[in-house]
Structure formats: C-alpha cells, structure tokens
Write a protein that holds these residues in place. Structure first.
Motif, short mmCIF file in Angstrom:
data_model
loop_
_atom_site.label_atom_id
_atom_site.label_comp_id
_atom_site.label_asym_id
_atom_site.label_seq_id
_atom_site.Cartn_x
_atom_site.Cartn_y
_atom_site.Cartn_z
N ASP A 40 -11.34 79.02 17.89
CA ASP A 40 -12.25 78.42 18.87
C ASP A 40 -12.43 76.94 18.53
O ASP A 40 -13.38 76.54 17.85
CB ASP A 40 -13.58 79.16 18.85
N SER A 41 -11.52 76.11 19.00
CA SER A 41 -11.52 74.69 18.62
C SER A 41 -12.79 73.98 19.07
O SER A 41 -13.26 73.05 18.40
CB SER A 41 -10.28 73.99 19.16
N GLU A 42 -13.38 74.41 20.17
CA GLU A 42 -14.62 73.78 20.63
C GLU A 42 -15.75 74.03 19.63
O GLU A 42 -16.49 73.10 19.26
CB GLU A 42 -15.01 74.31 22.01
N VAL A 44 -15.39 74.94 16.37
CA VAL A 44 -15.02 74.32 15.09
C VAL A 44 -15.28 72.82 15.12
O VAL A 44 -15.72 72.24 14.13
CB VAL A 44 -13.55 74.65 14.74
N SER A 45 -15.06 72.19 16.26
CA SER A 45 -15.24 70.74 16.36
C SER A 45 -16.71 70.32 16.27
O SER A 45 -17.00 69.14 16.10
CB SER A 45 -14.62 70.19 17.64
N THR A 46 -17.66 71.27 16.36
CA THR A 46 -19.07 70.91 16.23
C THR A 46 -19.47 70.67 14.77
O THR A 46 -20.55 70.15 14.52
CB THR A 46 -19.99 72.00 16.82
N LEU A 49 -17.88 66.31 9.77
CA LEU A 49 -17.06 66.16 8.56
C LEU A 49 -17.60 64.99 7.74
O LEU A 49 -17.86 63.92 8.28
CB LEU A 49 -15.61 65.92 8.94
N SER A 71 -16.34 72.87 5.96
CA SER A 71 -15.35 71.79 5.86
C SER A 71 -15.01 71.54 4.40
O SER A 71 -15.84 71.74 3.51
CB SER A 71 -15.87 70.50 6.50
N ASP A 94 -8.30 74.57 10.31
CA ASP A 94 -7.62 73.28 10.35
C ASP A 94 -7.20 72.91 8.94
O ASP A 94 -7.88 73.27 7.97
CB ASP A 94 -8.56 72.20 10.91
N LYS A 128 -3.22 76.44 8.73
CA LYS A 128 -3.99 76.63 9.96
C LYS A 128 -3.57 77.93 10.64
O LYS A 128 -2.39 78.18 10.85
CB LYS A 128 -3.77 75.44 10.91
N HIS A 150 -8.81 66.62 5.86
CA HIS A 150 -9.84 67.65 5.78
C HIS A 150 -9.20 69.00 6.10
O HIS A 150 -8.23 69.08 6.87
CB HIS A 150 -10.93 67.40 6.82
N VAL A 152 -10.71 72.97 7.36
CA VAL A 152 -11.88 73.67 7.87
C VAL A 152 -11.56 75.16 7.86
O VAL A 152 -10.45 75.56 8.21
CB VAL A 152 -12.24 73.21 9.31
#
Length: 186
Positions: A40-42, A44-46, A49, A71, A94, A128, A150, A152
C-alpha cells in the motif's frame, strides 16, 4: 529524531457489528497483512523519513495484533533482540533489509551469557516486496546496509509485544543486556 506512534487502521470501515468471539491471528494471516500493507504505497508514504533516526507509525493489525511501519535510514539496525514470546511477520516495503537470525531455541529465563553452537546462524536479505514470518522464540537483528537509501518495513506481532530482550553478541557469545517493556517504545 523519532516520530511518535500514530494509530492507523488500514482498510477500516464504519459499521458492522464487532465479532463476539475473539480470534487469534495465525502466522499466515500476519504474513498476508504485512505483505498487503507493504504494498500500500499510499499508506507507506505517510511515514516521515528522518535521515538520522528510525521513525514509525503504529497500525491496528489483524485480530488484535500489534503492527508498525518502520523506516530505516542508511546504516541503521535493531541489534540482536527477541519479541518476548510473540510470533510475527515482517515485509520490506521499500529498499532492502538484512536479517541475521539464530536457528536455535534459546531459554528465555535464567541466563545472562550463552555460547552459541556452530551452524546456528542464518542470513537473509529482504528486498522490496519480500516478507517472512517467524515463531515465538525468534532471535534476530535487522539492519539497512545501504549507505545512501532508506528502507521501510511493516511488522506485525501477536500477542502484542509484552517485552523485548536486547542482546549483545561477540563471536559465538550472546549476552542478555536489557529487557524493554512496551512503555519504553510506545
């Protein structure tokens, strides 16, 4: 700087009655959860970092499990530890992570120093999308060996972590250094 935990419920929906019989998630269900969440990239991007320290977001895992998105700045890691009797799973969302683990069941009480037998070390690289489940006696260390990127990951544990034992390791000698309780990381 570490970001404090935030609770997020992936896929949460309003309505519907809560189950009356408590369920216990299986390792397979935890593995499916971490894979699905890592993809779920959306979500994870929250995760913010930080270039110097790990950051995390706490999630609601399946059937009362504890879950986290974490992270890993370049060169960071956990050190040797266990999960206090909880079983679980983790997936790389990631980057890549290196896991070193022991293929031996250690006693949980009554020792400070152990000499490990030959052949108990295991190494695994998780790129990944890679994921793995582990049992309640799992002892490992996880690290991001990249010098520039990084990583994740998503982790889930059941029961929620009652404690974590931290170890130091010199060659074949493993030494219990510290026992951490949930209030120390939440």
């Amino acid at each position: 700087m570490a970001v404090g935990p935030q609770t997020v419920a992936p896929g949460a929906s309003g309505g519907g009655a809560a189950p009356t019989v408590p369920s216990v998630p299986t390792q397979t269900e935890l593995l499916e959860f971490v894979r699905r969440t890592a993809a779920d990239s959306e979500l994870v991007s929250t995760l913010p970092l930080d270039p110097e320290g790990r950051t995390w977001i706490r999630l609601d895992g399946p059937a009362g499990s504890e879950a986290w998105i974490i992270s890993w700045p370049p060169g960071t890691g956990t050190g040797w530890h266990d999960h206090g009797g909880s079983y679980g799973a983790f997936a790389t969302a990631d980057g890549a992570l290196q896991e070193d683990s022991l293929a031996a069941r250690l006693p949980t009480e009554g020792w400070k120093t152990l000499e490990l037998a030959e052949g108990v070390d295991r190494e695994r690289k998780l790129a990944k999308g890679d994921a793995r489940a582990f049992g309640s006696h799992h002892v490992h260390e996880v690290r991001n060996e990249s010098d520039s990127e990084h990583a994740v990951s998503v982790h889930a544990y059941y029961p929620p972590l009652p404690l974590m034992r931290r170890y130091s390791r010199t060659g074949a000698v493993l030494r219990l250094e510290q026992v951490e309780r949930p209030q120390e990381w939440q």
